[in-house]
Design a protein around this motif. Structure first.
Motif, mmCIF file in Angstrom:
data_model
loop_
_atom_site.group_PDB
_atom_site.id
_atom_site.type_symbol
_atom_site.label_atom_id
_atom_site.label_comp_id
_atom_site.label_asym_id
_atom_site.label_seq_id
_atom_site.Cartn_x
_atom_site.Cartn_y
_atom_site.Cartn_z
ATOM 1 N N LYS A 50 0.710 -1.163 0.042
ATOM 2 C CA LYS A 50 0.135 -0.095 0.135
ATOM 3 C C LYS A 50 0.756 1.272 -0.038
ATOM 4 O O LYS A 50 0.280 2.391 -0.618
ATOM 5 N N ALA A 51 2.104 1.170 0.349
ATOM 6 C CA ALA A 51 2.991 2.459 0.659
ATOM 7 C C ALA A 51 3.267 2.995 -1.127
ATOM 8 O O ALA A 51 3.227 2.196 -1.828
ATOM 9 N N LYS A 52 3.184 4.439 -1.051
ATOM 10 C CA LYS A 52 3.259 4.882 -2.246
ATOM 11 C C LYS A 52 4.717 5.086 -2.730
ATOM 12 O O LYS A 52 5.190 5.761 -3.831
ATOM 13 N N SER A 53 5.553 4.645 -1.856
ATOM 14 C CA SER A 53 7.155 4.647 -2.164
ATOM 15 C C SER A 53 7.581 3.460 -2.116
ATOM 16 O O SER A 53 7.349 2.379 -1.508
ATOM 17 N N VAL A 54 8.830 3.305 -2.603
ATOM 18 C CA VAL A 54 9.708 2.053 -2.642
ATOM 19 C C VAL A 54 10.795 2.445 -1.897
ATOM 20 O O VAL A 54 11.431 3.460 -1.722
ATOM 21 N N VAL A 55 11.588 1.218 -1.198
ATOM 22 C CA VAL A 55 12.836 1.371 -0.680
ATOM 23 C C VAL A 55 13.899 1.039 -1.314
ATOM 24 O O VAL A 55 14.105 -0.175 -1.888
ATOM 25 N N LEU A 56 15.023 1.984 -1.610
ATOM 26 C CA LEU A 56 16.173 1.502 -2.333
ATOM 27 C C LEU A 56 17.073 0.723 -1.454
ATOM 28 O O LEU A 56 17.375 1.114 -0.485
ATOM 29 N N THR A 57 17.810 -0.311 -2.083
ATOM 30 C CA THR A 57 18.732 -0.968 -1.277
ATOM 31 C C THR A 57 20.146 -0.058 -1.238
ATOM 32 O O THR A 57 19.953 0.805 -2.052
ATOM 33 N N ASN A 58 21.015 -0.515 -0.711
ATOM 34 C CA ASN A 58 22.209 0.257 -0.427
ATOM 35 C C ASN A 58 22.602 0.437 -1.862
ATOM 36 O O ASN A 58 23.123 1.404 -2.395
ATOM 37 N N ASP A 59 22.653 -0.879 -2.733
ATOM 38 C CA ASP A 59 23.286 -0.961 -3.820
ATOM 39 C C ASP A 59 22.294 -0.138 -4.753
ATOM 40 O O ASP A 59 22.994 0.559 -5.720
ATOM 41 N N GLY A 60 21.387 -0.138 -4.712
ATOM 42 C CA GLY A 60 20.390 0.589 -5.491
ATOM 43 C C GLY A 60 20.599 1.934 -5.423
ATOM 44 O O GLY A 60 20.233 2.954 -6.281
ATOM 45 N N LEU A 61 20.594 2.435 -4.117
ATOM 46 C CA LEU A 61 21.042 3.874 -3.957
ATOM 47 C C LEU A 61 22.136 4.464 -4.643
ATOM 48 O O LEU A 61 22.077 5.314 -5.428
ATOM 49 N N ARG A 62 23.368 3.588 -4.575
ATOM 50 C CA ARG A 62 24.455 4.012 -5.029
ATOM 51 C C ARG A 62 24.470 4.391 -6.523
ATOM 52 O O ARG A 62 24.741 5.102 -7.319
ATOM 53 N N ARG A 63 23.620 3.059 -7.231
ATOM 54 C CA ARG A 63 23.626 2.994 -8.456
ATOM 55 C C ARG A 63 22.725 3.986 -9.238
ATOM 56 O O ARG A 63 22.900 4.786 -10.302
ATOM 57 N N SER A 64 21.696 4.149 -8.209
ATOM 58 C CA SER A 64 20.600 5.321 -8.920
ATOM 59 C C SER A 64 21.232 6.689 -8.892
ATOM 60 O O SER A 64 21.218 7.446 -9.836
#
Length: 78
Positions: A50-64
């Motif tokens: 139901k959340a309107k957001s997703v959580v980036l992993t540490n790898d996802g955060l760096r890559r994004s």
């Protein structure tokens, strides 16, 4: 026309960085198939819910962040 899904995934991941808030959260207003692939790649936590957001992993955060700078700024490419 054959779509390069990895390129689409990279673009969406970069756009997730644009909407970051609360550290690792980003608005999930993107295609569900792409979000599913990003989850399978370990770059975001499971987008279903139901959340309107997703959580980036540490790898996802760096890559994004890296992809955002490469695709959408004039910053030197690393």
């Amino acid at each position: 026309m054959k779509i390069n899904e990895d390129s689409v995934d990279d673009a969406v991941l970069a756009l997730l960085w644009l909407t970051l808030h609360d550290g690792h959260r980003a608005w999930k207003g993107h295609d569900w198939d792409v979000l599913g692939r990003l989850h399978e790649k370990g770059l975001i936590l499971d987008p279903v819910g139901k959340a309107k957001s997703v959580v980036l992993t540490n790898d996802g955060l760096r890559r994004s962040e890296k992809l955002f700078k490469a695709l959408f700024t004039n910053a030197p490419k690393t």
